[in-house]
Design an enzyme around this catalytic site. Structure first.
Site, PDB file in Angstrom:
ATOM      1  N   GLU A  83      14.715 -15.424  -0.307  1.00  0.00           N
ATOM      2  CA  GLU A  83      15.176 -16.510   0.558  1.00  0.00           C
ATOM      3  C   GLU A  83      14.174 -17.665   0.582  1.00  0.00           C
ATOM      4  OE1 GLU A  83      15.969 -15.140   4.467  1.00  0.00           O
ATOM      5  OE2 GLU A  83      17.168 -13.426   3.801  1.00  0.00           O
ATOM      6  N   ASP A  88       0.824  -1.200   0.000  1.00  0.00           N
ATOM      7  CA  ASP A  88       0.000   0.000   0.000  1.00  0.00           C
ATOM      8  C   ASP A  88       0.867   1.262   0.000  1.00  0.00           C
ATOM      9  OD1 ASP A  88      -2.772   1.112   0.368  1.00  0.00           O
ATOM     10  OD2 ASP A  88      -1.889   1.889   2.214  1.00  0.00           O
TER      11      ASP A  88
END
Length: 553
Positions: free
Chosen positions: A264, A216
């Site tokens: 990751e 956002d």
């Protein structure tokens, strides 16, 4: 010329990143489905309707905020980023919903709100209770006021919801910044603690198995050093002046940091930026080490005009292509007037907010006709497309809501001059003859916003039975998009038979969208899908569209 099913085998996708071509369905949780009858949608309601989403043919869902919140801005004022608000369920229910989505073959993206917290967040409470210059205050943006008695805001910035972007702390010379509502204080992203806290939040949801984040106000986290006054006329405008509060270069360091975290994890996790900037600036957010996608707001704001759409599409493809990123295509979301309504206005497509019972009303039939045609453009383009819940029904805005029901802070902060976004957030209809149109459990008539009578004819159980409904059309077009692998294709512009016609080829599909009122000739090719049920006879009526197989049989 008759409609024709294709038997051509689907192409093998070579691109491993699912988000480069995905069709993503936005769920506004409080308005999708209510499982307990309190009038507010919830996570169990989403889980219970997952088969509907899977059958629709989308690849992923994006959930607007469901975190703990006082709900001053419908959940975009977060008080705890790592918990579920009891309105929507709990973490156990979230896990069940996520599991059901994955079992249904759907990815799940969740909203992240990093520009500001709720004023009821533990950090802001601590800040107010701490002295000027304290570490707790440094997590937010506090400044001394101007004037002889510090009675004036520190600068002239205006809130996006109306009024000053500053609120004074009672009994002090200090003011805090909030680019949105008073109850949404902006965070200080120059503070390392803020960085660390959001990395913990990213990992919390990634560990639970979410497939990505919609970020956002992604262009607002960093403010210009010194917080200088904005020049007159500086607003959030996709092609206008950025202003000192938007799109500062420092935001990119944050997203590089986040991308390392996402990388990751297995499963090709994704991030999409809500950044109200031009395509040229937008491309900076989706470089290979930052975001994966950015919402294409210039496309959403384009009026119903073939030349305007061709320009914005090509401009987007050019700019995004420079960084080897997919474009996104979106026509509606929870912040703007639904496009089925915008397209029915006298200047179609240009009204983003502000239609109410006090203003000129749209032509609902014409708006729906254009909305059905528009999906042949949006879903025919390469890249990723977003669908806002109810769009697949042709659902219009509630433009006649009585003002007494309004809840958007924009309405109150502008004293009603901007009616806000409630009209596009009304609970969607599931059953035409049920209380609340089946939004809640049997016999529950509760809805947090009122539904107009027109929703009965758009109800899902009605459209499910109608092979010519907008829902049936979306299912067909989504299936063809996947079949021909259009998300991984390319645009080849074709010579159109009229200036009001947009015509392009993507792989083996030719899209013809007639945005004028005049009937135009079609190529002598098999029709795969058409936006209106009229017999074509080699002609395409106004405000309608077709997909055609690019080869004669």
């Amino acid at each position: 010329m008759q409609s024709s099913e294709t038997t051509q085998p689907a192409r093998q996708r070579q691109e491993p990143s699912w988000w480069r071509h995905a069709v993503i369905y936005q769920i506004y949780p409080r308005s999708f489905a209510d499982s307990d009858g309190d009038g507010i949608g919830d996570l169990q309601g989403i889980r219970d309707r997952m088969s509907y989403l899977a059958r629709l043919g989308v690849d992923a869902i994006w959930l607007s905020p469901f975190y703990r919140s006082p709900q001053a801005d419908a959940g975009y004022d977060v008080s705890d980023y790592r918990d579920v608000d009891p309105l929507f369920g709990d973490l156990d229910e979230f896990d069940k919903m996520l599991s059901r989505a994955h079992e249904s073959g759907l990815k799940v993206i969740v909203d992240l709100v990093p520009n500001h917290t709720s004023d009821e967040h533990v950090w802001f409470k601590e800040a107010l209770a701490s002295p000027v210059g304290s570490p707790a205050r440094d997590r937010y943006i506090f400044r001394k006021g101007k004037g002889a008695n510090n009675e004036l805001p520190p600068n002239n910035w205006q809130s996006m919801f109306g009024g000053s972007a500053w609120t004074r702390v009672d009994g002090t010379d200090q003011w805090y910044l909030h680019m949105f509502d008073t109850k949404q204080p902006d965070l200080n992203w120059h503070n390392p603690e803020v960085h660390e806290e959001f990395i913990r939040t990213l990992r919390f949801w990634l560990d639970r198995g979410v497939d990505g984040f919609r970020v956002d106000v992604a262009h607002g986290l960093i403010k210009k050093e010194g917080l200088p006054d904005a020049e007159e006329g500086q607003v959030t405008n996709v092609d206008g002046d950025r202003g000192p509060m938007w799109d500062q270069d420092g935001v990119h360091d944050i997203y590089r940091e986040w991308r390392k975290v996402l990388d990751e994890y297995d499963g090709d996790r994704s991030m999409v930026a809500e950044a109200w900037v031009s395509p040229e600036r937008m491309a900076r957010y989706i470089r290979s080490d930052e975001m994966c996608q950015a919402f294409n707001f210039p496309y959403m704001m384009t009026p119903w005009n073939a030349d305007a759409y061709r320009q914005v599409i090509q401009r987007s493809l050019d700019e995004f292509g420079k960084v080897n990123a997919p474009s996104t295509w979106v026509l509606s979301n929870h912040d703007v007037t639904r496009h089925a309504t915008r397209f029915g206005m006298p200047n179609p497509g240009t009204v983003l907010r502000g239609i109410s019972l006090h203003t000129e009303q749209p032509d609902e039939v014409l708006g729906l006709r254009r909305a059905r045609a528009s999906i042949f453009m949006t879903l025919g383009l390469p890249g990723s497309a977003y669908i806002y819940q109810g769009e697949e029904l042709g659902l219009p805005e509630n433009t006649t809501m009585d003002d007494s029901f309004r809840q958007d802070p924009t309405y109150f902060r502008t004293n009603g001059k901007d009616v806000g976004r409630d009209g596009c957030r009304v609970p969607i209809p599931w059953k035409a003859k049920a209380p609340a149109y089946g939004f809640g459990p049997d016999n529950s008539a509760n809805t947090w916003l009122p539904q107009p009578d027109s929703f009965a004819r758009y109800a899902i159980d009605v459209e499910e039975k109608d092979p010519l409904s907008t829902l049936a059309l979306y299912r067909r077009v989504l299936k063809l998009r996947q079949w021909y692998d259009l998300g991984n294709g390319e645009v080849e512009w074709l010579d159109a038979p009229h200036k009001d016609v947009l015509m392009f080829r993507n792989r083996d599909v030719i899209a013809v969208i007639n945005m004028g009122d005049q009937t135009v000739p079609l190529p002598d090719l098999p029709i795969l899908a058409q936006s209106q049920p009229e017999t074509m006879d080699g002609l395409l009526p106004g405000n309608s569209a077709v997909w055609m197989f690019a080869h004669k049989r």
